[in-house]
Design a protein around this motif. Structure first.
Motif, short mmCIF file in Angstrom:
data_model
loop_
_atom_site.label_atom_id
_atom_site.label_comp_id
_atom_site.label_asym_id
_atom_site.label_seq_id
_atom_site.Cartn_x
_atom_site.Cartn_y
_atom_site.Cartn_z
N GLY A 162 10.91 -16.53 16.62
CA GLY A 162 11.41 -17.69 15.88
C GLY A 162 10.45 -18.26 14.86
N ASP A 163 9.51 -17.47 14.34
CA ASP A 163 8.54 -18.03 13.40
C ASP A 163 8.84 -17.67 11.94
N GLY A 164 9.99 -17.03 11.69
CA GLY A 164 10.38 -16.72 10.32
C GLY A 164 9.57 -15.62 9.68
N SER A 165 9.05 -14.70 10.49
CA SER A 165 8.24 -13.61 9.94
C SER A 165 8.49 -12.34 10.74
N CYS A 166 7.90 -11.25 10.29
CA CYS A 166 7.89 -10.02 11.07
C CYS A 166 6.51 -9.39 10.97
N ASP A 167 6.18 -8.57 11.93
CA ASP A 167 4.90 -7.86 11.91
C ASP A 167 5.12 -6.49 11.30
N LEU A 168 4.39 -6.22 10.25
CA LEU A 168 4.48 -4.95 9.52
C LEU A 168 3.33 -4.06 9.95
N ILE A 169 3.66 -2.91 10.53
CA ILE A 169 2.67 -2.00 11.09
C ILE A 169 2.66 -0.71 10.27
N LEU A 170 1.52 -0.40 9.69
CA LEU A 170 1.37 0.79 8.85
C LEU A 170 0.47 1.79 9.56
N ILE A 171 0.98 2.99 9.81
CA ILE A 171 0.19 4.06 10.41
C ILE A 171 -0.06 5.10 9.33
N ARG A 172 -1.29 5.15 8.86
CA ARG A 172 -1.64 6.08 7.78
C ARG A 172 -1.75 7.51 8.31
N LYS A 173 -1.77 8.43 7.38
CA LYS A 173 -1.90 9.84 7.74
C LYS A 173 -3.16 10.05 8.57
N CYS A 174 -3.00 10.74 9.69
CA CYS A 174 -4.12 11.03 10.57
C CYS A 174 -3.81 12.32 11.32
N SER A 175 -4.72 12.77 12.15
CA SER A 175 -4.48 13.99 12.93
C SER A 175 -3.42 13.73 13.99
N ARG A 176 -2.81 14.79 14.46
CA ARG A 176 -1.81 14.66 15.52
C ARG A 176 -2.45 14.08 16.78
N PHE A 177 -3.69 14.44 17.05
CA PHE A 177 -4.39 13.92 18.22
C PHE A 177 -4.58 12.40 18.12
N ASN A 178 -5.00 11.92 16.94
CA ASN A 178 -5.19 10.48 16.78
C ASN A 178 -3.87 9.72 16.86
N PHE A 179 -2.81 10.33 16.32
CA PHE A 179 -1.50 9.69 16.41
C PHE A 179 -1.06 9.59 17.86
N VAL B 227 -1.98 -3.82 10.43
CA VAL B 227 -0.86 -4.69 10.82
C VAL B 227 -0.97 -6.01 10.07
N TYR B 228 0.17 -6.47 9.57
CA TYR B 228 0.22 -7.70 8.78
C TYR B 228 1.42 -8.53 9.25
N ARG B 229 1.27 -9.84 9.20
CA ARG B 229 2.41 -10.73 9.47
C ARG B 229 2.99 -11.14 8.12
N VAL B 230 4.24 -10.78 7.88
CA VAL B 230 4.82 -10.92 6.54
C VAL B 230 6.17 -11.64 6.62
N LYS B 231 6.61 -12.15 5.47
CA LYS B 231 7.95 -12.72 5.41
C LYS B 231 8.87 -11.91 4.50
N ARG B 232 8.29 -10.92 3.82
CA ARG B 232 9.10 -10.06 2.96
C ARG B 232 8.28 -8.82 2.62
N PHE B 233 8.95 -7.65 2.56
CA PHE B 233 8.23 -6.46 2.13
C PHE B 233 9.17 -5.46 1.49
N HIS B 234 8.58 -4.60 0.65
CA HIS B 234 9.28 -3.49 0.01
C HIS B 234 8.57 -2.20 0.40
N PHE B 235 9.32 -1.13 0.49
CA PHE B 235 8.72 0.20 0.50
C PHE B 235 9.40 1.01 -0.59
N THR B 236 8.61 1.60 -1.47
CA THR B 236 9.14 2.43 -2.54
C THR B 236 8.54 3.82 -2.42
N SER B 237 9.39 4.80 -2.16
CA SER B 237 8.93 6.18 -2.08
C SER B 237 8.60 6.70 -3.47
#
Length: 208
Positions: A108-125, A146-156
């Protein structure tokens, strides 16, 4: 149905595809917590109450021209190759992940947590995934942000034609910031989004 989702997740892990693009987001400055503060959301949550009050005050100021509007706020941009991009407005705890994708996310805080997992080895993942089953901090990896955000875009970088408008807006707003990043200029596989079990086939997305 849940079992099918985990089978799909296993196939995704084994394929080990990464997806290249640009993530841009507005930090949730009105919130009083952070994704790593270890304060879970409970009934009558103090963080949710305080964050809601601050968000309402922020919206009133914007309505009467007394404060910065969303367009005047500073967007942050992250470019690169990602194994996964997750966004959650609650912990998403379940038997296989007792503390959830983001243990300190608040409903109920008007946000979401954005979690980015960058390219890494299969073992680290795999190490990252295993952390979801214990009490260790799953964000404590160099390839996880990880970021607490109220809006985000992803553009491939390889968005299809139907995403042209969103991609063009992102290019106009963030193009200069990403033009110097080599990671944003190489080819990558296309992906889709899983929204609580519903598949969104568009690679570009806007969430608010």
């Amino acid at each position: 149905q849940i079992l099918k989702r985990y089978h799909f997740a296993l196939k995704t892990f084994l394929s080990h595809h990464c997806y290249e693009g640009t993530v841009s987001f507005l930090p949730a400055q009105h919130t009083v917590g952070s994704p790593r503060d270890g304060k879970p959301c409970r009934a009558g949550c103090f963080v949710c109450r305080q964050s809601k009050q601050q968000l309402e005050e922020e919206q009133k100021k914007a309505l009467y021209g007394l404060g910065d509007t969303e367009e005047m706020e500073e967007w942050q941009v992250v470019c690169g190759k990602f194994l996964a991009i997750n966004a959650t407005n609650m912990s998403c705890a379940c038997p296989r992940s007792p503390r959830g994708l983001s243990p300190a996310a608040h409903l109920g805080d008007g946000s979401c947590d954005l979690i980015l997992i960058r390219k890494c080895s299969r073992f680290n993942f795999l190490r990252f995934l295993v952390r979801h089953r214990n009490q260790d901090d799953q964000f404590d990896f160099t390839f996880v942000e990880v970021y607490r955000v109220k809006r985000f875009h992803f553009t491939s970088k390889h968005a299809e034609g139907e995403d042209g408008d969103l991609q063009e807006r992102a290019k106009q707003r963030f193009g200069p910031l990403c033009s110097d990043s080599p990671a944003c200029c190489r080819s990558a596989a296309k992906s889709s989004w899983n929204c609580d079990g519903e598949i969104l086939h568009s690679p570009a997305i806007e969430v608010r």
